[in-house]
Design an enzyme around this catalytic site. Sequence first.
Site, short mmCIF file in Angstrom:
data_model
loop_
_atom_site.label_atom_id
_atom_site.label_comp_id
_atom_site.label_asym_id
_atom_site.label_seq_id
_atom_site.Cartn_x
_atom_site.Cartn_y
_atom_site.Cartn_z
N ASN A 186 0.81 -1.23 0.00
CA ASN A 186 0.00 0.00 0.00
C ASN A 186 0.84 1.28 0.00
O ASN A 186 0.37 2.32 -0.45
CB ASN A 186 -1.03 -0.02 1.14
CG ASN A 186 -0.41 0.01 2.51
OD1 ASN A 186 0.76 -0.33 2.67
ND2 ASN A 186 -1.17 0.42 3.50
N GLY A 219 2.56 -5.11 7.62
CA GLY A 219 1.51 -5.86 6.94
C GLY A 219 0.41 -6.22 7.90
O GLY A 219 0.21 -5.54 8.92
N GLY A 270 2.06 -10.75 10.90
CA GLY A 270 3.03 -10.31 11.90
C GLY A 270 3.21 -11.32 13.01
O GLY A 270 4.33 -11.58 13.47
N GLU A 274 4.79 -3.56 12.18
CA GLU A 274 3.84 -2.45 11.98
C GLU A 274 2.61 -3.06 11.33
O GLU A 274 2.66 -3.47 10.17
CB GLU A 274 4.45 -1.38 11.07
CG GLU A 274 5.64 -0.67 11.65
CD GLU A 274 5.29 0.18 12.86
OE1 GLU A 274 4.11 0.54 13.03
OE2 GLU A 274 6.19 0.45 13.66
N CYS A 330 -2.96 2.07 6.34
CA CYS A 330 -3.05 1.53 7.70
C CYS A 330 -3.71 2.57 8.61
O CYS A 330 -4.33 2.23 9.62
CB CYS A 330 -1.68 1.16 8.22
SG CYS A 330 -0.47 2.46 8.02
N GLU A 365 8.75 3.29 13.84
CA GLU A 365 9.54 3.53 12.64
C GLU A 365 9.87 5.01 12.55
O GLU A 365 9.29 5.84 13.24
CB GLU A 365 8.75 3.11 11.41
CG GLU A 365 8.39 1.64 11.44
CD GLU A 365 8.45 0.97 10.10
OE1 GLU A 365 9.47 0.33 9.81
OE2 GLU A 365 7.50 1.08 9.34
P1 NAP Z 1 0.42 -8.85 4.18
O1 NAP Z 1 -0.47 -9.72 3.36
O2 NAP Z 1 0.61 -9.21 5.61
O3 NAP Z 1 1.82 -8.84 3.38
C1 NAP Z 1 2.87 -7.98 3.74
C2 NAP Z 1 4.18 -8.57 3.27
O4 NAP Z 1 4.43 -9.80 3.96
C3 NAP Z 1 4.19 -8.95 1.78
O5 NAP Z 1 5.48 -8.74 1.27
C4 NAP Z 1 3.85 -10.43 1.81
O6 NAP Z 1 4.27 -11.14 0.68
C5 NAP Z 1 4.63 -10.87 3.04
N1 NAP Z 1 4.13 -12.09 3.68
C6 NAP Z 1 2.88 -12.59 3.63
N2 NAP Z 1 2.80 -13.70 4.42
C7 NAP Z 1 4.03 -13.88 4.96
C8 NAP Z 1 4.58 -14.83 5.87
N3 NAP Z 1 3.84 -15.79 6.42
N4 NAP Z 1 5.89 -14.71 6.23
C9 NAP Z 1 6.65 -13.72 5.73
N5 NAP Z 1 6.18 -12.79 4.86
C10 NAP Z 1 4.88 -12.86 4.50
O7 NAP Z 1 -0.07 -7.34 4.15
P2 NAP Z 1 -0.46 -6.41 2.90
O8 NAP Z 1 -1.78 -6.86 2.37
O9 NAP Z 1 0.68 -6.31 1.98
O10 NAP Z 1 -0.63 -4.98 3.63
C11 NAP Z 1 -1.81 -4.56 4.22
C12 NAP Z 1 -1.71 -4.60 5.74
O11 NAP Z 1 -0.59 -3.85 6.15
C13 NAP Z 1 -2.91 -3.95 6.43
O12 NAP Z 1 -3.28 -4.72 7.55
C14 NAP Z 1 -2.36 -2.60 6.87
O13 NAP Z 1 -3.02 -2.02 7.98
C15 NAP Z 1 -0.95 -2.97 7.21
N6 NAP Z 1 -0.09 -1.79 7.19
C16 NAP Z 1 0.38 -1.32 8.38
C17 NAP Z 1 1.17 -0.19 8.42
C18 NAP Z 1 1.71 0.33 9.73
O14 NAP Z 1 2.67 1.09 9.71
N7 NAP Z 1 1.15 -0.04 10.86
C19 NAP Z 1 1.50 0.48 7.23
C20 NAP Z 1 1.00 -0.03 6.02
C21 NAP Z 1 0.22 -1.17 6.02
P3 NAP Z 1 3.29 -11.42 -0.56
O15 NAP Z 1 2.88 -10.10 -1.08
O16 NAP Z 1 4.14 -12.19 -1.49
O17 NAP Z 1 2.12 -12.20 0.01
#
Ligand code: NAP
Length: 503
Positions: A156, A232, A237, A254, A288, A467
């Site tokens: 995102n 993510g 996490g 995060e 997020c 961060e």
């Molecule tokens: P995600 O599905 O958790 O994926 C994030 C990253 O982790 C991707 O590179 C993904 O790879 C990888 N990944 C997935 N499963 C994994 C595993 N079991 N082990 C290691 N790596 C793994 O999240 P997203 O859909 O990209 O992002 C949206 C989420 O991020 C939302 O919940 C949002 O609130 C959160 N977010 C939080 C912040 C903050 O600062 N708090 C900022 C931005 C976003 P693949 O793409 O290859 O699956």
Amino acid sequence: MSSTATTTYRNLIGGKWVDAQSGGTFTSSSPANHDEVIGEFPASGPADVDAAVAAAKAAFPAWSLMPAPKRGEILFRIGRLLAEHKEELATLMTREMGKVLTEARGDVQEAIDVAYYMAGEGRRMFGMTVPSEMPDKFAMAIRRPIGVVGLITPWNFPVAIPGWKLFPALICGNTVVMKPASDTPACVVRFAELLMEGGLPDGVLNVVTGSGTDVGHAIVEHPDVKVISFTGHTETGIDISTRAAKTLKRVSLELGGKNPIVVWEDADLPLALDSVVWSAYGTSGQRCTAASRLIVHRRIHDEFVEMLRKRVAALVLGDGLDPKTDVGPVINERAVERIAGYMEIGRAEADLVLGGNPARDGTLANGSFFEPTIFTEVKPDARIAQEEIFGPVTSIIPVESWEETVEIVNSVKYGLSTSLFTRDVNLAFRSIRDFDSGLGYVNHGTIGAEAHLPFGGTKATGNGHREVGQTALDFFSEWKSVYIDYSGKLQRAQIDMTFADQE
Ligand code: NAP
């Protein structure tokens, strides 16, 4: 070098652009038009991660011994280069993940800001000096690099978040293996090309594309990776944290948010309206920090909901490259289905004011679009008020008392960003004290963090790290306390010359 436009991109390992060892690939396509392929990328696996970690490990001694101000000069050059390529990166971002061009420019700017900020930290990197309890003895604590750092980033903020993690990791003297989200590899590979052009030595940054299970697990479980920084989903996490515990890694998480904007009865309503629209529907609600809950005082509820309905109904959905577009697509068809699933839940739990459907008409037919949606009369414990939908959807909860407001703000499992619109200075300060979140805003929406203050959340939004800002240095460096005794004799701390001895 990786190749250009919609052809083949490669992993960056030890300064070379290479295919996955398996030869496998996957494609990234535009969420505004599924026929537009952005590129083909290596579908990497553990063997590629091993090679990247080995390259990062080999690069660590020279990079960690380079004086931090010199590392800062490289980051400064990189910041300048990113600024020169801002439009190009922003356009690629809009094509690859859909956010409108103005927001994509802001995303790149966040990375530029952090590059410059961390370049300056190279000349500070403050430690501590304290007086020793003994005479003729010097006491200080210094920061040291840790080693190979693994960065796993979401789609995102595909340039800002890699920048937030990378620049503090690098200025502290670490070397990096980074895995981008599989929905946005082009943004990160192009970003990495610019970083190499800016003068990063070979092996200091390595980028491996591929899935969370094939590449993510391998990074998280690798014994030579000492630190993991992840952004993510909360569930991802928790999985990462559990796997990383086996090799005692330091882990920064995060995670998700369910961020409220409180619109109090004395609020400047036009200002609140502008901020709500920007916070709830910007990036199609996929930040997020998106305002996915509006907690609105009952006395102004009907008036404010009508103002919001009118404004949101006029938002133009479309390709983010079109200057007329207000709201771009969501990231992919899985997201459309997930959001649509919440619409069924929401219709049963609350009143639908606007939207509620995938948008498939005309030019939207070949993309992943969802109508900007408003629910009201939402109960605080309803699923649409508690769970992160991550789409252009906001849930309005009417309230009558401040005590009830605080309880509702804090009733979700997340704690990222909170906001209050009021003219009452006492309530403003109470919100800062009582709303449980890592970011607090007054008369400002839930988004808008700046590069030099800590960023992160409480509760299930993270695990306590922050961060950017100076706090990022604490995560990416190791403290070493140092004592230099120049008395020429044995002086025993706590035993000789204590205050009690002198009594
Ligand atoms: P995600 O599905 O958790 O994926 C994030 C990253 O982790 C991707 O590179 C993904 O790879 C990888 N990944 C997935 N499963 C994994 C595993 N079991 N082990 C290691 N790596 C793994 O999240 P997203 O859909 O990209 O992002 C949206 C989420 O991020 C939302 O919940 C949002 O609130 C959160 N977010 C939080 C912040 C903050 O600062 N708090 C900022 C931005 C976003 P693949 O793409 O290859 O699956």
